[in-house]
Design a protein around this motif. Structure first.
Motif, PDB file in Angstrom:
ATOM      1  N   CYS A  23       0.831  -1.211   0.000  1.00 34.37           N
ATOM      2  CA  CYS A  23       0.000   0.000   0.000  1.00 34.37           C
ATOM      3  C   CYS A  23       0.866   1.262   0.000  1.00 34.37           C
ATOM      4  O   CYS A  23       1.825   1.371   0.756  1.00 34.37           O
ATOM      5  CB  CYS A  23      -0.892  -0.014   1.241  1.00 34.37           C
ATOM      6  SG  CYS A  23      -1.799   1.512   1.497  1.00 34.37           S
ATOM      7  N   MET A  24       0.518   2.224  -0.859  1.00 29.27           N
ATOM      8  CA  MET A  24       1.278   3.480  -0.886  1.00 29.27           C
ATOM      9  C   MET A  24       0.499   4.616  -0.223  1.00 29.27           C
ATOM     10  O   MET A  24       0.835   5.780  -0.365  1.00 29.27           O
ATOM     11  CB  MET A  24       1.667   3.833  -2.319  1.00 29.27           C
ATOM     12  CG  MET A  24       0.503   4.098  -3.249  1.00 29.27           C
ATOM     13  SD  MET A  24       1.121   4.531  -4.889  1.00 29.27           S
ATOM     14  CE  MET A  24      -0.405   4.853  -5.769  1.00 29.27           C
ATOM     15  N   LYS A  25      -0.577   4.254   0.454  1.00 28.46           N
ATOM     16  CA  LYS A  25      -1.346   5.210   1.273  1.00 28.46           C
ATOM     17  C   LYS A  25      -1.873   6.403   0.481  1.00 28.46           C
ATOM     18  O   LYS A  25      -1.842   7.538   0.941  1.00 28.46           O
ATOM     19  CB  LYS A  25      -0.497   5.665   2.460  1.00 28.46           C
ATOM     20  CG  LYS A  25      -0.094   4.453   3.296  1.00 28.46           C
ATOM     21  CD  LYS A  25       0.940   4.737   4.349  1.00 28.46           C
ATOM     22  CE  LYS A  25       1.318   3.457   5.070  1.00 28.46           C
ATOM     23  NZ  LYS A  25       2.016   2.464   4.233  1.00 28.46           N
ATOM     24  N   CYS A  26      -2.386   6.110  -0.695  1.00 28.48           N
ATOM     25  CA  CYS A  26      -2.934   7.184  -1.525  1.00 28.48           C
ATOM     26  C   CYS A  26      -4.359   7.516  -1.121  1.00 28.48           C
ATOM     27  O   CYS A  26      -4.869   8.588  -1.426  1.00 28.48           O
ATOM     28  CB  CYS A  26      -2.894   6.776  -3.000  1.00 28.48           C
ATOM     29  SG  CYS A  26      -3.992   5.391  -3.380  1.00 28.48           S
ATOM     30  N   GLY A  27      -5.043   6.572  -0.474  1.00 31.86           N
ATOM     31  CA  GLY A  27      -6.411   6.830  -0.021  1.00 31.86           C
ATOM     32  C   GLY A  27      -7.479   6.647  -1.087  1.00 31.86           C
ATOM     33  O   GLY A  27      -8.653   6.896  -0.849  1.00 31.86           O
ATOM     34  N   LYS A  28      -7.089   6.160  -2.262  1.00 35.36           N
ATOM     35  CA  LYS A  28      -8.081   6.020  -3.341  1.00 35.36           C
ATOM     36  C   LYS A  28      -9.184   5.032  -2.961  1.00 35.36           C
ATOM     37  O   LYS A  28     -10.351   5.232  -3.284  1.00 35.36           O
ATOM     38  CB  LYS A  28      -7.374   5.568  -4.629  1.00 35.36           C
ATOM     39  CG  LYS A  28      -8.241   5.750  -5.857  1.00 35.36           C
ATOM     40  CD  LYS A  28      -7.499   5.430  -7.144  1.00 35.36           C
ATOM     41  CE  LYS A  28      -8.432   5.634  -8.335  1.00 35.36           C
ATOM     42  NZ  LYS A  28      -7.865   5.147  -9.593  1.00 35.36           N
ATOM     43  N   CYS A  29      -8.809   3.967  -2.267  1.00 37.60           N
ATOM     44  CA  CYS A  29      -9.817   2.975  -1.861  1.00 37.60           C
ATOM     45  C   CYS A  29     -10.881   3.616  -0.980  1.00 37.60           C
ATOM     46  O   CYS A  29     -12.078   3.384  -1.166  1.00 37.60           O
ATOM     47  CB  CYS A  29      -9.151   1.811  -1.129  1.00 37.60           C
ATOM     48  SG  CYS A  29      -8.047   2.306   0.211  1.00 37.60           S
ATOM     49  N   HIS A  44      -8.456   2.148   3.665  1.00 40.05           N
ATOM     50  CA  HIS A  44      -6.998   2.356   3.729  1.00 40.05           C
ATOM     51  C   HIS A  44      -6.501   2.220   5.169  1.00 40.05           C
ATOM     52  O   HIS A  44      -5.369   1.808   5.403  1.00 40.05           O
ATOM     53  CB  HIS A  44      -6.587   3.710   3.135  1.00 40.05           C
ATOM     54  CG  HIS A  44      -6.845   4.899   4.001  1.00 40.05           C
ATOM     55  ND1 HIS A  44      -8.100   5.444   4.158  1.00 40.05           N
ATOM     56  CD2 HIS A  44      -6.020   5.632   4.790  1.00 40.05           C
ATOM     57  CE1 HIS A  44      -8.021   6.475   4.997  1.00 40.05           C
ATOM     58  NE2 HIS A  44      -6.776   6.611   5.405  1.00 40.05           N
ATOM     59  N   CYS A  77      -7.778   0.225  -6.620  1.00 41.95           N
ATOM     60  CA  CYS A  77      -6.482   0.424  -5.967  1.00 41.95           C
ATOM     61  C   CYS A  77      -5.366   0.366  -7.004  1.00 41.95           C
ATOM     62  O   CYS A  77      -5.235  -0.617  -7.726  1.00 41.95           O
ATOM     63  CB  CYS A  77      -6.254  -0.660  -4.910  1.00 41.95           C
ATOM     64  SG  CYS A  77      -4.551  -0.683  -4.312  1.00 41.95           S
ATOM     65  N   PRO A  78      -4.560   1.410  -7.092  1.00 38.35           N
ATOM     66  CA  PRO A  78      -3.496   1.422  -8.107  1.00 38.35           C
ATOM     67  C   PRO A  78      -2.362   0.440  -7.812  1.00 38.35           C
ATOM     68  O   PRO A  78      -1.521   0.191  -8.670  1.00 38.35           O
ATOM     69  CB  PRO A  78      -2.982   2.871  -8.071  1.00 38.35           C
ATOM     70  CG  PRO A  78      -3.411   3.426  -6.764  1.00 38.35           C
ATOM     71  CD  PRO A  78      -4.625   2.664  -6.311  1.00 38.35           C
ATOM     72  N   ARG A  79      -2.338  -0.115  -6.608  1.00 39.05           N
ATOM     73  CA  ARG A  79      -1.254  -1.027  -6.239  1.00 39.05           C
ATOM     74  C   ARG A  79      -1.716  -2.482  -6.111  1.00 39.05           C
ATOM     75  O   ARG A  79      -0.948  -3.333  -5.661  1.00 39.05           O
ATOM     76  CB  ARG A  79      -0.634  -0.572  -4.909  1.00 39.05           C
ATOM     77  CG  ARG A  79      -0.046   0.838  -4.952  1.00 39.05           C
ATOM     78  CD  ARG A  79       1.347   0.860  -5.528  1.00 39.05           C
ATOM     79  NE  ARG A  79       2.254   0.149  -4.628  1.00 39.05           N
ATOM     80  CZ  ARG A  79       3.395  -0.427  -5.000  1.00 39.05           C
ATOM     81  NH1 ARG A  79       3.762  -0.379  -6.263  1.00 39.05           N
ATOM     82  NH2 ARG A  79       4.146  -1.039  -4.129  1.00 39.05           N
ATOM     83  N   VAL A  81      -3.746  -3.843  -3.970  1.00 38.73           N
ATOM     84  CA  VAL A  81      -3.687  -4.302  -2.570  1.00 38.73           C
ATOM     85  C   VAL A  81      -4.921  -5.137  -2.176  1.00 38.73           C
ATOM     86  O   VAL A  81      -4.829  -6.048  -1.366  1.00 38.73           O
ATOM     87  CB  VAL A  81      -3.519  -3.092  -1.611  1.00 38.73           C
ATOM     88  CG1 VAL A  81      -3.600  -3.525  -0.153  1.00 38.73           C
ATOM     89  CG2 VAL A  81      -2.191  -2.398  -1.874  1.00 38.73           C
ATOM     90  N   PRO A  83      -8.078  -4.148  -0.572  1.00 44.44           N
ATOM     91  CA  PRO A  83      -8.490  -3.890   0.820  1.00 44.44           C
ATOM     92  C   PRO A  83      -9.729  -4.675   1.270  1.00 44.44           C
ATOM     93  O   PRO A  83      -9.789  -5.093   2.434  1.00 44.44           O
ATOM     94  CB  PRO A  83      -8.791  -2.383   0.835  1.00 44.44           C
ATOM     95  CG  PRO A  83      -8.081  -1.816  -0.342  1.00 44.44           C
ATOM     96  CD  PRO A  83      -7.987  -2.895  -1.363  1.00 44.44           C
TER      97      PRO A  83
HETATM   98  S1  SF4 Z   1      -6.021   2.455  -2.892  1.00 42.80           S
HETATM   99 FE1  SF4 Z   1      -4.515   0.800  -2.532  1.00 42.80          FE
HETATM  100  S2  SF4 Z   1      -2.515   1.853  -2.380  1.00 42.80           S
HETATM  101 FE2  SF4 Z   1      -4.112   3.432  -2.120  1.00 42.80          FE
HETATM  102  S3  SF4 Z   1      -4.453   3.553   0.136  1.00 42.80           S
HETATM  103 FE3  SF4 Z   1      -5.944   2.066  -0.666  1.00 42.80          FE
HETATM  104  S4  SF4 Z   1      -4.928   0.076  -0.457  1.00 42.80           S
HETATM  105 FE4  SF4 Z   1      -3.323   1.630  -0.285  1.00 42.80          FE
END
Ligand code: SF4
Ligand code: SF4
Lengths: 130, 258
Positions: A23-29, A44, A77-79, A81, A83
């Motif tokens: 996770c890069m903690k972008c908050g998109k989720c 997130h 999620c761009p990574r 992950v 969630p």
């Molecule tokens: S969208 Fe993915 S990368 Fe971004 S905060 Fe959520 S889990 Fe982390």
């Protein structure tokens, strides 16, 4: 809730198949989550709190029953992950304990109406009860 | 042509119209939905946890039957379809899961050979919209339709692979083939609130309310769906826009709606 929380963290990670350190903690989720307004902890935060081992607040939070399993966070999620799988794994950590079912069969009748589809009942039980 | 058909619990009860018109329209198009004789409920949701095995066996049995007949496994309900496709994907991609599942399969292993299709995919990919168009006797005359997908048909998109998950067109193109006009509908892949309505109807009414408002705002006459739970939630949110199963609309256009 007497639990070995270190164990819980490993179990949640294993069961979900999620690697929270991606996770890069972008908050998109959380930005895309339709349950955002009803969740004390957002997707997130679930990822981050599992990563850091801060599990107990999640186990105690009603957020695990507010997630709609819509998979928007997984898709966006761009990574990669995923969630929602963490949220589900935390919920299972709770409801798989003895006597910890969120829905009890006794309460069912009052939730029924003429039109409610069987799908609603079986899905709620699958999600909330073991 | 014959396909293996998994109806699911709701289509035998509260969502009979989805099932009945699904059969009738398939017949009109020369396809027989061969119902699995001893199908068992899919459980409504695929539990993402990799250590949950027993709850997925009903899907595995259905998949195995379709494979043994060398037919695609077709369903109408969004939830059944989602569970079947996700179970098949897990069997195909997760060796440990496959091995653990097969410990239960006394009468032979299942290794992921079936093809899971939603009825909408059958219409698009096997029958084709041109053949659908030929059967139309009551064109929809520009009826304005909000095509609602919700979550289950589209996500997780890596597994479902039905259409572009952010701007799907599979239902829109069907509506066009029937002479209707699909409207712009940005909320088409938002969640209706799902099974949470079982215990918290105020919460799901807010979710569904936004979807119905968005359809109304964009001039829809009806909302089209493939999901009994979406239909229930959208109808319970206080909006009065009609919510219709896509098989009902198909039957109307084919002139076989009762
Ligand atoms: S969208 Fe993915 S990368 Fe971004 S905060 Fe959520 S889990 Fe982390
Ligand atoms: S699956 Fe749950 S956590 Fe993820 S976006 Fe949907 S409601 Fe939010």
């Amino acid at each position: 809730m007497e639990k070995n929380l270190n164990n819980a963290r490993e179990e949640i990670i294993r069961r979900s198949g999620v690697n929270p350190s991606k996770c890069m903690k972008c908050g998109k989720c959380s930005g895309t989550c339709p349950a955002y307004d009803e969740m004390e902890y957002h997707p997130h935060q679930f990822v981050y709190m599992v990563e850091t081992g801060d599990i107990e607040p999640l186990l105690k939070s009603q957020s695990i029953y507010r997630c709609l399993s819509c998979f928007a966070c997984v898709d966006r999620c761009p990574r990669g992950v995923e969630p929602a799988k963490i949220v589900e794994a935390v919920r299972l950590e709770v409801i798989r304990q003895q006597g910890a079912n969120h829905l009890k069969a006794e309460g069912v009748a009052e939730n029924l109406d003429e039109e409610i589809p069987q799908q609603a009942i079986v899905t709620a039980f699958r999600k909330y009860t073991k | 042509m014959k396909v293996t058909y998994f109806p699911g619990c709701t289509l035998k009860n509260k969502a009979k119209q989805l099932d009945i018109y699904g059969h009738k329209c398939a017949k009109a198009l020369g396809v027989e939905l061969e119902e699995i004789e001893k199908w068992q409920c899919c459980g409504g949701a695929f539990t993402t946890s990799s250590d949950e095995i027993a709850t997925k066996l009903s899907s595995v049995r259905a998949l195995k039957e379709a494979e043994s007949k060398n037919q695609p496994l077709v369903s109408l309900c969004s939830a059944c379809h989602n569970v079947l496709k996700q179970t098949n994907h897990a069997i195909q991609t997760n060796e440990t899961f496959r091995a653990r599942v097969n410990n239960y399969m006394a009468d032979g292993e299942y290794n992921g050979g079936a093809k899971v299709m939603h009825y909408l995919e059958l219409l698009r990919d096997v029958i084709g919209y041109d053949a659908v168009k030929e059967k139309v006797v009551n064109a929809l005359n520009g009826k304005k339709v909000a095509c609602y997908y919700g979550c289950l048909l589209l996500r997780p998109s890596k597994v479902m692979q039905m259409d572009d998950p952010e701007n799907p067109q599979i239902m829109e193109n069907l509506v066009r083939a029937l002479g209707g006009e699909p409207i712009l509908f940005p909320y088409k892949n938002e969640c209706c609130g799902a099974y949470v309505s079982f215990e918290n109807k105020d919460y799901t009414a807010v979710k569904s309310g936004k979807i119905c408002n968005n359809a109304t705002l964009n001039g829809a006459d009806i909302i089209l769906t493939a999901c009994p739970l979406c239909k229930y939630n959208l109808e319970k949110c206080g909006s009065d826009i009609p919510v219709v199963y896509f098989t009902e609309l198909l039957a109307e256009a084919f002139g076989i709606k009762e």
